[in-house]
Scaffold this active site. Sequence first.
Site: not given
Length: 285
Positions: A54-55, A194, A252
């Site tokens: 997702d990054h 994260d 996020h």
Amino acid sequence: MQPTKSRNHSGILLSYKTENILMDCGEGIQRQMRIAGIKPAKITKLLISHWHGDHVFGIPGLLSTMGADKPDKKLQIYGPVGTKKYMEHLVQSFACKDLIEFEVIEVKQGVVFEGEEFKLIAEPLKHSSLCVGFSFIENDKRRINVAKAEKLGLQGPILGQLQDGEAVVFKGKKIMPDDVSVVVKGKKVSYIADTVVCNGTSALARDADLLISEGTHLDDIKEKSEKYMHLTVKEAALIASENNAKRLVITHISQRYKSAVEIREEAKMYFPDAVVAEDFMRIKV
Ligand SMILES: [Zn+2]
Ligand SMILES: [Zn+2]
């Protein structure tokens, strides 16, 4: 973790003069940039927090588009240890020949770039994959008090010297920089990707003018959040308040939350100046 109808994967663009620093590049980021009216070829630096999809899923497409513009400068890519290898694999994964030229700088902790106007600092975070957060810190600069300078008859290059913090002698009199100027503190913008709460989160948040932090879950599923090594919204808000950050943007957010209302309420309970990120949100610092 998955793009939804209303929220794209992660990607934050920091624009400063001629620099455009992209922090993380999830799937679809180049198209988001087009919609926002920003040319991907304008990106000067790419900061990668970690290699969860997702990054980073948007990197190959972005590099290909940037390459098509034939820029004369290499793209600088900063990421955690392992980034060189991941980039090599990525380039070998498909038939590409026109990617923009890039250079990878693997980072751990401390100053990773120092320019005339700003520096970039990396801080290690604690996540299920090697992860780093970043701070952009503008250099302090002196602002000339024009009225004072005029009164003394100062002008031209001598003002430049004073602005650079040098003492000068003018008409036989020594003039100190503080006599005609004040130091203006540079802005600090930080990105906490994260992680769970750790030393890195405090260092990034400390005195930040703008803190962009993940806040994946609400506090009622704190155990789940800890298991997957993410921050809750409450934790992100406490990091901001305990470290004297001025503004907070929560990003996020788990796809389980269909609306931002509860996220905003939980964040504001612990940090009143919090907002929840939305796609295409623009914030001036
Ligand atoms: Zn992750
Ligand atoms: Zn993530």
